[in-house]
Design an enzyme around this catalytic site. Structure first.
Site, short mmCIF file in Angstrom:
data_model
loop_
_atom_site.label_atom_id
_atom_site.label_comp_id
_atom_site.label_asym_id
_atom_site.label_seq_id
_atom_site.Cartn_x
_atom_site.Cartn_y
_atom_site.Cartn_z
N HIS A 1 6.67 -7.78 -4.42
CA HIS A 1 5.29 -8.12 -4.77
C HIS A 1 5.65 -9.65 -5.49
O HIS A 1 5.84 -9.71 -6.64
CB HIS A 1 4.60 -7.28 -5.63
CG HIS A 1 4.15 -6.12 -4.75
ND1 HIS A 1 2.83 -6.29 -4.02
CD2 HIS A 1 4.79 -4.71 -4.69
CE1 HIS A 1 2.74 -4.87 -3.64
NE2 HIS A 1 3.92 -4.25 -3.84
N GLY B 1 -28.32 -10.68 -18.64
CA GLY B 1 -26.97 -10.64 -18.75
C GLY B 1 -26.35 -11.78 -18.03
O GLY B 1 -27.24 -12.51 -17.24
N VAL B 2 -25.03 -12.11 -17.97
CA VAL B 2 -24.61 -13.22 -17.51
C VAL B 2 -24.57 -13.27 -15.98
O VAL B 2 -25.01 -14.35 -15.56
CB VAL B 2 -23.00 -13.46 -17.83
CG1 VAL B 2 -22.20 -12.34 -17.44
CG2 VAL B 2 -22.53 -14.59 -17.67
N ASP B 3 -24.56 -12.07 -15.25
CA ASP B 3 -24.71 -12.19 -13.94
C ASP B 3 -25.95 -12.84 -13.37
O ASP B 3 -26.08 -13.74 -12.42
CB ASP B 3 -24.03 -11.02 -13.07
CG ASP B 3 -22.70 -10.37 -13.45
OD1 ASP B 3 -22.09 -11.51 -13.99
OD2 ASP B 3 -22.46 -9.18 -13.37
N SER B 4 -26.92 -12.12 -13.89
CA SER B 4 -28.31 -12.43 -13.23
C SER B 4 -28.77 -13.88 -13.71
O SER B 4 -29.48 -14.62 -13.14
CB SER B 4 -29.49 -11.61 -13.67
OG SER B 4 -29.47 -11.26 -14.92
N CYS C 1 5.35 -5.70 1.35
CA CYS C 1 5.84 -4.36 1.59
C CYS C 1 5.02 -3.57 2.69
O CYS C 1 5.77 -3.83 3.74
CB CYS C 1 5.45 -3.59 0.18
SG CYS C 1 6.34 -4.22 -1.07
N TYR C 2 4.18 -2.66 2.48
CA TYR C 2 3.38 -1.96 3.67
C TYR C 2 3.04 -3.18 4.88
O TYR C 2 3.28 -2.88 5.78
CB TYR C 2 2.19 -1.46 2.96
CG TYR C 2 1.40 -0.63 4.19
CD1 TYR C 2 1.79 0.97 4.35
CD2 TYR C 2 0.50 -0.86 4.90
CE1 TYR C 2 1.31 1.62 5.18
CE2 TYR C 2 -0.33 -0.22 5.88
CZ TYR C 2 0.14 1.11 6.02
OH TYR C 2 -0.52 1.81 6.94
N GLY D 1 0.88 -1.14 0.01
CA GLY D 1 0.09 0.00 -0.14
C GLY D 1 0.94 1.31 0.27
O GLY D 1 2.17 1.27 0.16
N LYS E 1 -15.47 -11.94 -12.88
CA LYS E 1 -16.49 -12.08 -14.07
C LYS E 1 -16.08 -13.58 -14.69
O LYS E 1 -17.02 -14.26 -15.20
CB LYS E 1 -16.16 -10.86 -15.19
CG LYS E 1 -17.01 -10.76 -16.18
CD LYS E 1 -18.52 -10.30 -15.50
CE LYS E 1 -19.58 -9.86 -16.76
NZ LYS E 1 -20.64 -9.23 -15.97
N GLU F 1 2.97 -11.58 -6.43
CA GLU F 1 1.84 -11.61 -7.21
C GLU F 1 2.13 -11.01 -8.76
O GLU F 1 1.38 -11.44 -9.65
CB GLU F 1 0.68 -11.11 -6.77
CG GLU F 1 0.57 -9.50 -6.30
CD GLU F 1 1.30 -8.94 -5.05
OE1 GLU F 1 2.25 -9.79 -4.87
OE2 GLU F 1 0.66 -8.00 -4.80
N SER G 1 -32.24 -10.16 -16.14
CA SER G 1 -32.11 -8.95 -17.35
C SER G 1 -31.46 -10.01 -18.57
O SER G 1 -31.63 -9.18 -19.48
CB SER G 1 -30.87 -8.11 -16.80
OG SER G 1 -29.66 -8.70 -16.88
#
Ligand code: XMP
Length: 510
Positions: A170, A226-229, A82-83, A55, A366, A172, A224
């Site tokens: 880091h 859409g993929v999420d709903s 780090c932080y 951070g 996602k 990652e 809707s």
């Protein structure tokens, strides 16, 4: 049933999302928490380890984050990056100095402790993505040095008896050569089972939903398409079957044949869906409105009115929502931002209707949602659909919205999308659509002068939709789209291609 997890405390590192993804790709469920999370909020038998992220700033900065230092007493392995390393060592009375501003650079690093647990099986010389700025001046009590370099005597430290580890770099970030191996070693120290994947997620989530909802209660969900709903609906259906009712609101501002498309996609699933045609209500409410914000607010208000009416009729106790992990992290986020557009969402609905929320996808990114969708049998074209905004074509028709203008836009948009799919470019773009502009221009058709509408094709590529580049579509493809739109859509006589990135433009037109 809950899954073993690693808690990541986010102190504002630019790499927190990458870290979360890396751990999940290694089979460990990692969840992000705000820096001031309380011990009791993360504690539990399923907590196997804690990572304190990097951070900005130093731990001595008076504006540094609030942090419950009791967390350092939790008896699970802790890795500070780090932080995060400064935090661990500050509370072990080590001396830290340096600048508040951090600079990241690829730097050589030498492992100096052959018995290091974090570097087990890793070659002694490697390069790492290191933060230069703040560093440790003294080694905290109980710790040994496990890596160093010419600029920094304490690149990595560990206290094996307490299972506390600190890294100045880091692991990652892809520039760190052995980053994945280091994270894997940490997961092994945490004794994680590394069995988190899409199949285990589905199995566990169905159990969790069954427990949350119980044997009798019912759920209502706004579908809707859409993929999420869609994925949320399928998961909820697996958990409660017919006790789930979906409500699909046709705002009249949908893409061409949208409702039919969604109906076909869900036909094999025997889902109970109330198909609500509210297009007249939306058109009536929008009549004469040209201001973008007023349009968005009107669409949002009518949507809530219609949805609330339909949802109340189901007498459901629970409201299902397709919230996904980036939405959750955003709400944890530390920085604020200027309101550019009021997003159409149903965030306030649960309180307003006195309902309990169920969010089956709250932990997923996602692409994980897409994999769950595929595993549940959702058709490929539903899983890979471009996002579509809540206010629909309403934000793609600057100026007044009329039934006729919606019709023109639907036709032009369908041609563009069909051509993108036929040429293979649909999958290479993150979002593509047509906008109908509030200008008429002169043209010629046969021997006739025309004075008709102009539309714009927009195709963008993006990682996160916060910034986006316009896609360099081939000229031949653009030409075909233009020819087809002008000849097939009566009322459009000119087509332009939008070559503006975000920023300065936004993706949608309003
Ligand atoms: P902008 O236009 O802000 O769009 O660059 C970024 C992404 O968000 C989508 N979008 C919305 N999605 N409700 C939504 O659910 C909304 O009100 C809304 N407005 C924009 C947009 O399509 C793009 O993917």
């Amino acid at each position: 049933m809950r899954h073993e997890r690693i808690a990541i405390l986010d102190f504002g590192s630019p790499y927190t999302h990458i870290l979360t993804r890396r751990l999940r790709d290694l089979g460990a469920l990692a969840l992000v928490y705000p820096p001031d999370v309380k011990q009791e909020e993360i504690l539990g038998i399923d907590l196997k380890g804690i990572i304190l992220s990097g951070g900005a700033g130093t731990v001595y900065d008076p504006n540094s984050h609030c942090f419950d230092k009791c967390l350092l007493d939790i008896k699970v392995p802790i890795l500070g990056i780090c932080y995060g390393m400064q935090l661990i060592t500050k509370h072990s009375n080590a001396k830290i100095s340096g600048e508040t501003k951090h600079e990241y650079r690829k730097t050589p690093c030498q492992i100096v402790d052959a018995d290091s647990l974090l570097f087990r099986g890793i070659k002694a010389e490697q390069s790492v993505w290191m933060s230069h700025g703040t560093h440790l001046d003294t080694l905290p009590e109980g710790y040994t040095v496990s890596a160093k370099n010419a600029e920094c005597a304490f690149v990595a430290i560990e206290n094996q008896s307490q299972s506390r580890f600190g890294l100045q770099f880091h692991p990652e970030v892809a520039h760190t050569q052995e980053g994945n191996a280091i994270l894997q070693n940490f997961l092994q120290i945490c004794q994680m089972s590394l069995d988190w994947n899409v199949a285990s997620f589905i199995e566990e989530k169905i159990e969790v939903l069954k427990n949350q909802i119980g044997q009798k209660e019912t759920v209502v969900l706004g579908l809707s398409g859409g993929v999420d709903s869609s994925v949320s609906a399928l998961l909820l259906q697996k958990a409660v079957g017919k006790r789930l009712t979906c409500v699909y609101v046709d705002t009249g501002l949908m893409r061409k044949d949208e409702m039919r498309h969604v109906q076909q996609a869900f036909a094999p699933f025997d889902l109970s869906v109330k198909w609500v045609d509210a297009s007249n209500e939306f058109l009536g409410g929008l009549a004469g409105i040209t201001d973008p914000e007023q349009k968005r607010k009107t669409i949002g208000r009518i949507f809530i009115e219609v949805f609330e009416r339909e949802a109340k009729a189901t007498k459901a106790k629970f409201l299902g929502q397709g919230t996904i992990y980036p939405d959750v992290i955003e709400s944890v986020g530390i920085t604020g931002s200027v309101l550019v557009k009021s997003h159409h969402n149903v965030g306030g609905l649960p309180e307003r209707m006195n309902m309990e929320l169920v969010e089956p996808l709250r932990e997923l990114f996602k692409d994980e949602v897409r994999r769950v969708g595929l595993a549940l049998g959702l058709p490929e074209d539903m899983v890979w659909r471009h996002p579509f905004p809540g206010p629909g074509l309403g934000v793609r028709i600057p100026g007044a919205i009329t039934k006729e203008r919606i019709g023109l836009l639907q036709e032009a948009d369908a041609i563009f999308i069909e051509e993108l799919k036929n040429s293979g470019w649909y999958k290479l773009t993150s979002q593509a659509f047509v906008a109908l502009l509030p200008v008429q221009t002169v043209g010629i058709s046969g021997d006739e002068r025309t004075y008709e509408n102009m539309c714009a094709l927009r195709a963008i590529q993006t990682e996160d939709f916060m910034t986006a580049d316009w896609v360099h579509l081939p000229h031949e493809l653009l030409e075909r789209c233009s020819q087809r739109i002008v000849s097939e859509v009566k009322g459009i006589n000119r087509v332009v291609f939008d070559i503006t990135s975000k920023p300065p433009a936004t993706i949608e037109y309003e």
